[in-house]
Every structure is written in structure tokens, then in C-alpha cells.
Design a protein around this motif. Sequence first.
Motif, mmCIF file in Angstrom:
data_model
loop_
_atom_site.group_PDB
_atom_site.id
_atom_site.type_symbol
_atom_site.label_atom_id
_atom_site.label_comp_id
_atom_site.label_asym_id
_atom_site.label_seq_id
_atom_site.Cartn_x
_atom_site.Cartn_y
_atom_site.Cartn_z
ATOM 1 N N ASN B 111 0.941 -1.377 -0.003
ATOM 2 C CA ASN B 111 -0.006 -0.183 -0.096
ATOM 3 C C ASN B 111 0.919 1.246 0.059
ATOM 4 O O ASN B 111 2.120 1.126 0.316
ATOM 5 N N HIS B 154 -7.393 -4.325 -9.004
ATOM 6 C CA HIS B 154 -8.430 -5.368 -8.630
ATOM 7 C C HIS B 154 -8.147 -6.180 -7.411
ATOM 8 O O HIS B 154 -9.030 -6.087 -6.443
ATOM 9 N N SER B 155 -6.653 -6.217 -6.952
ATOM 10 C CA SER B 155 -6.520 -7.170 -5.570
ATOM 11 C C SER B 155 -6.426 -6.337 -4.477
ATOM 12 O O SER B 155 -6.469 -6.665 -3.380
ATOM 13 N N SER B 156 -6.004 -4.967 -4.675
ATOM 14 C CA SER B 156 -6.022 -4.271 -3.480
ATOM 15 C C SER B 156 -7.442 -3.859 -2.689
ATOM 16 O O SER B 156 -7.433 -3.511 -1.872
ATOM 17 N N LYS B 157 -8.343 -4.373 -3.765
ATOM 18 C CA LYS B 157 -9.654 -4.192 -3.214
ATOM 19 C C LYS B 157 -10.109 -5.667 -2.630
ATOM 20 O O LYS B 157 -11.282 -5.739 -2.340
ATOM 21 N N GLU B 159 -9.638 -8.448 -4.359
ATOM 22 C CA GLU B 159 -10.067 -9.668 -5.507
ATOM 23 C C GLU B 159 -8.993 -10.649 -5.884
ATOM 24 O O GLU B 159 -7.848 -10.020 -5.733
#
Lengths: 101, 713
Positions: B111, B154-157, B159
Motif C-alpha cells: 500500500n 483489482h486485488s488491492s480491493k 479480489e
Amino acid sequence: MTTTVTTTDNTTFTVTMDGRLDTAASQQCLEDLKTVLEIPGANITVDCTDLEYISSSGLRIFLTLYKSTFATKGSLRVTNLNPDVRNIFNITGFSKRFGIE
Amino acid sequence: MKGKFINKQLGNVSAKVSAFVIIVVFIVSSVTTLIVTSQTYDKALHITHAKANESMKYVAMILDAKLNLVEMTTDAITKYRFDRNKSKANDFMKEVLEACPEIDRVSIMFNENYFPGKGREYAPTMLRSDTGYVTLNAIDYGFTYLGTDASWLHSSKGERYWCDFYLSSSNKTPMVAFSAPIYDNDDQIIGVLVSGINLLWLRDFLDSNKPAPDCRITAITEQGHYIYPPDSVMLDIVKHMADHLKTHMQSDDVPEQIDNMFVHHILIDKTKWKLLIAYPYESVIAKPKQMATRFFVINIIALALLFVLLVVGIYLIIRPFTNKIRTVTERNTAIEKDLTLASALQSNMLPKKVNSTTAVNEIEVNAVLQPAKIVGGDLYDYFMVNDSLFMCIGDVSGKGVPASLFMMIVHTMFRDIAQYQDNPAAIVQHMNDLLAPKNKDNMFCTLFVAVLDVVTGKFRYCNAGHNPPILIHKNGQTEYMEAGENAAIGIFDDETYEQKELQFHTGDAIYLYTDGVTEAENNSHELYGEKQLLATLSANSGNGLAECINAVKNQVSAFVHGAEQSDDITMLMVKYLQIPDALRLTNDVAEVPRMNLWIEAVLKENDISPDKLFNVQLAVEEAVANVMNYAYPEQTGMPITITASQCDGSLRFVIEDNGVEFDPTKQSNPDLETDPMETDLGGMGIYLIKQLMGEVAYQRIDDKNILTLTLKK
């Protein structure tokens, strides 16, 4: 027709005529009579027993025979004419000339 | 000559038979080849399709397995909680690479400002190298992810995400990566783990799994990027299939066919990639086609060889029969030649024409003989002896050569015996007496013998078992002659033959025939029959004999309608004619007898007494002799016409000629009286005519001498 000539002594001849002496036959007939015609003073008797018919050319043969015998002091006799042929000899005056029997 | 001819014939026969066999074999083998080839094509297509499907599915399976492994590994590692103080990014990444050899590189995108000392973006990355693992910070190489990288987004949310295919920034290798979030102990996402795999192997793998060498392959990502770049042909196909690829989110079992290309389409579920494999129809059937062509050529060569073998073989097989065939052929030819000669001999035996010089045209005769085979057993004959017309017709039992030999014997006998015998029964009797005792073979001959006295019309006949002739009267009425009961000749040596008699009247005719006429059979086995025959004869009674015979002949041949003639057909007709009113002569003394016969007949016809015959004959003869001597003195063959007619109850003869003008009536009578030695009897003819006939008249009209003699009543 046939014409036959017979003799025993070469002066007296018998001629026998048989059949129809018409225009067609007369030439042969004259031929057959040649030997007789060549002999002077021949005494010829024509036997017409079997002579069925005669035409003017046949009459001419008879006249030839007549002339020949007359000229050489021979003789010609015609015998046994049938009525038809005799009639022709009569109406042509041949009968009076020839000795017809 | 003949031998060579036969050898040539044999050669022809063997060549023809061989050609026939070869053609049959060729047709059969060609059809078989066609069927087999077509089936081979189908099979080849089927096999190729299956092979293509299989290899694509295999590729897909392997790919799927690899991707699965990547997913599983990534998922497993991200189960661990990341402690900002204790955990090390390198440990995480090393764990990934060690757990899954498929993964070539792994990155963690932390992050924003996660590690204060590492800057706003920090993306440690571990790569495999020949010596071990290489660690670096991707940011140092110009990588940026916040707000830009799809995996990050996508994946930081939270997914799990397969990113699209991409080329690595370092060495431009085709890559794909799976990303998943990394959590800390507070279940907060602190970053994204990205496991990347190199896709170069996929290209090789696809290449090594091509079902056929000239296959075109491509692999396309969902976004339309090519993992395996297509060539121009494949590019066209992809363009062509764009809609299909968009809508069909599953693999096709049956290949699509686009412009002679078969296209298989496989979907990789995880990544939504599409594998396309295409191959031309031509390449699929190339092998079977080549095989078929080779087979065809071999077939042709084999057939050519077979043809030669057959020709020689057949020739050799039938050659021993040559001598036999030659002998038979020669014998047949000889027999045919003999038969032709025999046939000519037979037809030469037949009378050609009646000698009419004695008959004054008082009869007309016509006949026909039509043998069923080359030689026949029928006979007929007619000839004049004096004033009599002899005639016969006969039919020998049986047919062919034996019948013809017997017929010749009968015919010859009849001619011989008729020379000295004018009694029909006696002739037949004599023939039977000669034939019957020696006839061991039981051959016999039905025979009808007749003698017609042309002058009197008396018709005597003897019928030996023959079908009775038909009498045709002047008015067309027909009747059978009385047959009598005599047996055919050659059967009984003690048979006595009897004869019958008829009186012919002018205009009467007789029709003699053999049963070949009435028993002519058509294909339905019906007979021509007597009724038809009588009707035809009656209808033709006014016509000439030739026409009458032709009418029967044509009717019979129309009746049988092409059926084979089973028996000899013989017809003989005699007509007792009216005395002609005019007689034509030439200027030849030989014509005189004929003329006299005619005159005799004319008188009889006109009921004039026979007594007049002598005179009339003499008168007409003298007139004709004059014409011959004076009108035609030189020429021969000139015409003289004598016409007889009744005029006012008198019989009149008109003698015409085209000679020089000659008026016999002007001749003077010969003078035998006065000078017999000088006369040449000129005019004797006309003198006799005048004496024997009633009237004589001469006219000169149109350069013709016309002498009219009228007989006195």
C-alpha cells in the motif's frame, strides 16, 4: 415339205412332193430338183399324192420343170393332184399345159 | 491365306475379350477407388479433427493445470498474515518461488507509503536466475502501480485476479500474472502479491502439439492481445470469427469451416483466453489424395500389363482350336460353293421361254420358283412339241439336298419321256415304273403333267397326288380341276395312272402350284390358305400372268410377315389366249408357216368352213409374197402387219407394209396361153388372189401399201 427324186435309168424320173409347197418351202424344193433339171430330155412324173398346198412360187417350180423338159424334148406328167391343188392348176391355166392325170 | 485370316480372327477375338475384361476391371476398380477415397477423405477429416481437438484440449489442460498451480500457490502464501515489523517481503516471495516452480517471478505491491522509508510505492520483486533468486525493487526500474496497474486495482480491493497478458518490462517476455491481496493480523489489506509466469513455453508447447505441420495457431486474450501472434492467414480467420469469438464463451466441439480451412476454438476458463488452431482442407486430404492418385496410376499400369497377358493368354488358349475351325470353315465354304452351283444347275433346268414361232402367240406362260433353302425340291417345266404345250409341276417329299437330287431325276425323266410320248398318263406311268421299284429311301414326288393342244384347246392331264390346279375362266370364275385318285410317283410300283381331259376356251387360264403357296405360314402358325388364293386369282383374272403371279407372291410374303419360308413356293400359269386380231411378221419367208397357223386359227375363230382355208391361206400368202418381193426388195427384218376383221358379215384381211409403193392390182395377168416359155409368172400372185378372194383393193396412205382382201361369202 419334202421333195424326193427317184430314177431307174437316169432318163425317167419320179418326183414325189410331200407337204406344203409354199413360199417358204419353194426354194428348198427347187434346190432338190436341180439334178433333174440339169438332165436334157428327162421324162419326169411328179407324184402329188401328198402335196397339200401350193402357192404361186410352187407353180413357178412346175413352170421351170415344164420349160426345162419342153426345151430338151423331154416330158412332164403331173399325177394325183388333190382337189384344192387341182383347182389352182385349173384357174391358173396350168392344167391345160401339163399332162395332168 | 485362310490360315492367316483365321489367326487374325483369333487375335481379334482375344483382343476383344481382353479389352472387355479390362474395361470391366477398370470400371470396378475405379468405382471402388472412388468410394474408398471418399471414405478415406472422411476418415482423414475425422482423424484430423479429433487429433486437433485432442491436442488443443491437452494444451488447455496443461495450461489450466499450470495456472491452477499458480493460483493455489499464491492463495496459500497469501493466507499468511504480514506483520509490518516482523515479516519480510523476501521470505514471502521466496516461499512462492520455491513452492511453485512454474512461477518465474513474484512481486509484492505494498500500500501507499506502507514502509515509510521505502517511498510512496514499494514493489519488491524476486526473479529466478541461473544461480538462485534475484531480488529488486521494480519501482527502481520505472514501474508504477498506484492507480495504474490492473492487478493492483483489482486485488488491492480484495479480489483474486488474473491479469491480462503482458510483455515484461525487463526482457519483453510474454507474461501473465495472478494477484491476490495480502492481509495483516488485523485483516487489513496491506498489499498485493503478484505471481507471474513466463508464457514463452506456451508458444513452444503449442508448436510442439500442432496436429499437422501446416497448422496455423494463435492464442488470444480476452482483451484481444495475442499470446501467440497469428500469421496473415490466421489473422484473416480471426477477423472473420471476431463475432463468434466474442459471443461463444465455450470451446467448439465441431470445427468451423472458413474458406477451406477448418478452425478449432478452445476456451481457457481461468484466463478467458482463446486458442485457435486452423488447417486447410487440402492438407487434410493431401495424403489420401496422393494415395488415391498413386493407386490410380498403379491400377492403370497393372491393367495395361493384364491386358497384354490376357491377349496372349487367350490367344494361346484358343490357338489349338484354330485347325479345327479352319477345317470346318473350309468344308463349309466348299459345301456352300457346291450348293450354289447346284442351285444354279437347278434354276438352269427351268424353262426360260416358250418357243412361240409355231404357236402364233396363242398361249401365254409364266412361272416362278422360290426355294426355301438354297436348293429346292419343287420343279416345274413347260415346252412346246409341235402344236402341244407340255407342262408339269411337282413337289418332292422332304427338303434340302436329298429332295433336290430326287427332283433333278424327276425333272430329267419328264423331259426325256415327253420327247417321244405325248400322253400325260403314259408319261407319268413311265416315270413311276422307273422310279418306284428302285426307291429304297421312300422318297416320292407329287406330280401334275398336262399336254395342251394349242390349236384345239384340248387339255389332257394326269395328276399324281399333286394338289389339283385351279382353272380360271375368262369371267374370273375359279374352279379346282378334278384331282383323280393317282398316287404320287415313286411309291407303288404297281400303280396305274389315269388321265383326264378338259376343253379350254379362249381366255381360260390354269394355275398350277405347290403347297408352299397355300401352306405358307406366318409367325402365329396360320396358313395363307386356299380361300385367299382363289380370291386373289379371281381378282387378277383380267391381268397378265406375270402380274397375277406377282400378286399372289406379294400377298403370301405380306401374309407371312417376315416369318422364315418353310417350303418351296412354285407357281406356273398358262393362259389360252384369244387369237390375236393382228399378226406382225417380218419380210422373211420363214414366217409363212406361222402366218398359216394364224390364218387357220382366225377362220376357226370366225366359224368359217375349213374348205375355205386353202384358198384364204394361198391368197394371203401371195399378197405377203408380193410385199416381200416388191415392196421390200432389198431390206430384211421389215414389218408386215396382217389384220383380220369381220365386215358386213365378210372376213377381211388387211396387209400393210412400209415398203416402196407397189400396187399389185395394176399388174396384168400372166399369159400362159400364148407363150408359156416366155412368161415368168409375173402377176400370178394377184391373179390368184383375185380368183380366190372376192375383192382386192389397194391404197397408198402415209407411205404405206395397204392391200385389203375380202373373202366372198
